[in-house]
Design a protein around this motif. Structure first.
Motif, PDB file in Angstrom:
ATOM      1  N   GLY A  35      -5.097 -44.421 -17.429  1.00 55.44           N
ATOM      2  CA  GLY A  35      -4.069 -45.063 -18.242  1.00 55.44           C
ATOM      3  C   GLY A  35      -3.563 -44.235 -19.403  1.00 55.44           C
ATOM      4  N   THR A  36      -3.037 -44.912 -20.422  1.00 57.33           N
ATOM      5  CA  THR A  36      -2.471 -44.224 -21.572  1.00 57.33           C
ATOM      6  C   THR A  36      -3.278 -44.554 -22.812  1.00 57.33           C
ATOM      7  N   VAL A  37      -4.527 -44.121 -22.803  1.00 50.03           N
ATOM      8  CA  VAL A  37      -5.370 -44.337 -23.963  1.00 50.03           C
ATOM      9  C   VAL A  37      -5.015 -43.326 -25.028  1.00 50.03           C
ATOM     10  N   VAL A 139       3.650 -36.429 -20.437  1.00 49.17           N
ATOM     11  CA  VAL A 139       4.021 -37.079 -21.691  1.00 49.17           C
ATOM     12  C   VAL A 139       3.695 -38.559 -21.657  1.00 49.17           C
ATOM     13  N   THR A 140       4.118 -39.249 -20.592  1.00 50.71           N
ATOM     14  CA  THR A 140       3.926 -40.702 -20.548  1.00 50.71           C
ATOM     15  C   THR A 140       2.451 -41.073 -20.514  1.00 50.71           C
ATOM     16  N   GLN A 141       1.625 -40.220 -19.916  1.00 46.45           N
ATOM     17  CA  GLN A 141       0.190 -40.499 -19.869  1.00 46.45           C
ATOM     18  C   GLN A 141      -0.559 -39.894 -21.056  1.00 46.45           C
ATOM     19  N   LYS A 200      -4.229 -34.283 -11.664  1.00 44.44           N
ATOM     20  CA  LYS A 200      -4.250 -35.294 -10.612  1.00 44.44           C
ATOM     21  C   LYS A 200      -3.342 -36.460 -10.988  1.00 44.44           C
ATOM     22  N   GLU A 201      -3.485 -36.890 -12.207  1.00 48.02           N
ATOM     23  CA  GLU A 201      -2.702 -38.037 -12.654  1.00 48.02           C
ATOM     24  C   GLU A 201      -1.208 -37.693 -12.732  1.00 48.02           C
ATOM     25  N   ALA A 202      -0.892 -36.497 -13.238  1.00 45.21           N
ATOM     26  CA  ALA A 202       0.512 -36.098 -13.348  1.00 45.21           C
ATOM     27  C   ALA A 202       1.150 -35.934 -11.977  1.00 45.21           C
TER      28      ALA A 202
END
Length: 486
Positions: A35-37, A139-141, A200-202
């Protein structure tokens, strides 16, 4: 050692681009959904403050391309992607750096930098969009902030100290690779592992954004594959691939993710092909003959869009080499087919001015602005044409509005300074020049020029009050900027 670890962290985070390694399993669902912690690290407002500071430093230290037509293109493309991205919490700004190395990076405040070399190695708009979508996900993450949080857990440094050191590291990029090699093996390994998770997330969010935006999701693995093939056996690969090789596992993983979406077959993008031709002619660092050879090879694809882009690039070569009689018929034909195309209008305006026909340039752009009022490309070209036609007061009025709406565009301030110089309005010339220095974080020069402007203004006038107020703002900005480094 602490400073070295922080600098190594910066290099890992800001270079967490499409080319960094990602060791992934074959299971596309085996992904860290973190997520975006990072709320404990920096607030969104603080990230934007750091992003603004970094951007000013980059303008002073990197060859940022201030090309209105290219900037309009990449920002239009970028915001199309952002409109379909998840977890968007900041405004986004996309900009180009003149560098033939393959690279892109994102940092605080929604800033995404693309090297001009990407236009030399991508072949379709979807491939370029795949790079941008990946960086948008960084950026968003909030990967940079989350990496800072991870570093804070490993060290006694405060978040403020970490953020300040990150700013110093950007201000001294020569410390980059040397700092990484000097850092302890354990620290480097922990940073690499965290970067792999970010990658991985990006990749996951990037492909999702790509598909939602109407682009071909298979463009990402296709671009990966081409890079791997191109540099697999070369003895001089790009620096990014030397330090962060592209493993087959990442290509395989991106292919598996793309299979979750429909394959999209898109026609060539006119604006992408025009932007690509413009980069090759003006920002690739090659001579006239090499540019024309490249454009001629493109014509073999025998597609109407490619042919038009090749004609446009050829016209630019002739224009830049003062062969106006050869450029004129090509641009006239292109404009006849697409009279509102900003690439063509920009070139035609420059051609008229070069031929000593500035008034025709003014007329051309005034007519175009009726169809697209307030467009930034047309407006800045219009102001330039007014100046070349010696209509300085009209140019000043246009540029004052433009600079108010686009305060971070150096083109507007530069032209405004020049226009005021022609009219003998030295105080406004100095004020515009001050803003150019402020854009590059040269606060002392900016304050000095506004002080000189204030000394020339009539005592007690509105102009003097405006200059004094701006000096106060710049002093505050300077103190905030310096505080970030403490």
């Amino acid at each position: 050692m602490m400073r070295l670890r922080i600098r190594a962290l910066l290099c890992s985070c800001l270079s967490a681009s499409l080319l960094l390694p990602t060791l992934v399993s074959a299971d596309t669902n085996d992904l860290p959904d973190i997520g975006t912690v990072a709320g404990a690290t920096l607030s969104i407002d603080q990230e934007e403050q750091y992003g603004d500071a970094y951007m000013r430093i980059l303008r002073s230290r990197q060859p940022v391309i201030n090309d209105p037509v290219l900037n309009e293109y990449i920002n239009t493309l970028g915001h199309r992607l952002v409109s379909h991205a998840s977890d968007v919490k900041t405004p986004f700004t996309f900009f180009l750096i003149q560098n033939r190395e393959i690279n892109a990076f994102a940092f605080f405040g929604g800033h995404v930098a693309l090297h001009s070399g990407l236009f030399l190695h991508t072949r379709t708009e979807s491939e370029l969009a795949s790079v941008m979508a990946h960086e948008i996900a960084h950026v968003t993450q909030r990967h940079l902030a989350r990496s800072m949080e991870a570093e804070a857990k490993r060290s006694p440094a405060t978040i403020a100290a970490l953020a300040g050191s990150l700013l110093l590291a950007i201000a001294a990029p020569e410390a980059g690779i040397a700092a990484i090699t000097a850092t302890s093996a354990g620290s480097v390994q922990s940073q690499i592992n965290y970067t792999r998770a970010n990658e991985k997330e990006a990749d996951r969010f990037g492909i999702e954004t790509l598909a939602k935006s109407g682009f071909d999701p298979y463009a990402m693995p296709r671009f990966f594959g081409k890079l791997s093939e191109e540099y697999q056996y070369t003895s001089h690969p790009p620096a990014m691939l030397l330090t962060h090789p592209l493993p087959d596992s990442r290509i395989t993983d991106s292919r598996e993710r793309a299979q979750h979406y429909n394959h999209v077959k898109l026609p060539y993008s006119t604006d992408y092909q025009l932007a690509r031709a413009r980069v090759v002619v003006r920002y690739a660092g090659i001579d006239e003959k090499a540019a024309l050879d490249w454009l001629q090879r493109q014509r073999k694809k025998n597609d109407p869009i490619i042919l038009a882009a090749s004609d446009y690039g050829t016209a630019l070569v002739y224009l830049d080499n003062k062969q106006y009689d050869k450029a004129a018929p090509i641009l006239a034909s292109l404009l006849k087919d697409d009279p509102q195309n900003h690439f063509y209008l920009d070139a035609a305006s420059d051609l008229y001015i070069a031929q000593g026909k500035a008034k025709q340039s003014v007329q051309l752009l005034a007519q175009a602005l009726k169809q697209s009022p307030h467009n930034s490309v047309l407006t800045i070209n219009y102001a330039n044409a007014l100046m070349k036609a010696k209509q300085y007061q009209d140019a000043i009025q246009v540029l004052q509005r433009y600079s108010h709406d686009h305060p971070e565009d150096a083109n507007g301030w530069s032209l405004l300074s020049e226009a005021n110089s022609h009219t003998g309005n030295q105080q406004e010339e100095f004020a515009a020049r001050a803003e150019l220095f402020a854009l590059k974080a040269d606060w002392d020069q900016a304050i000095q020029y506004y002080t000189r402007a204030g000394q020339l203004a009539k005592l007690g006038s509105l102009e003097q009050a405006r200059y004094d107020a701006r000096i106060d703002q710049l002093i505050t900005q300077r103190e905030q900027f310096l505080a970030l480094q403490r």
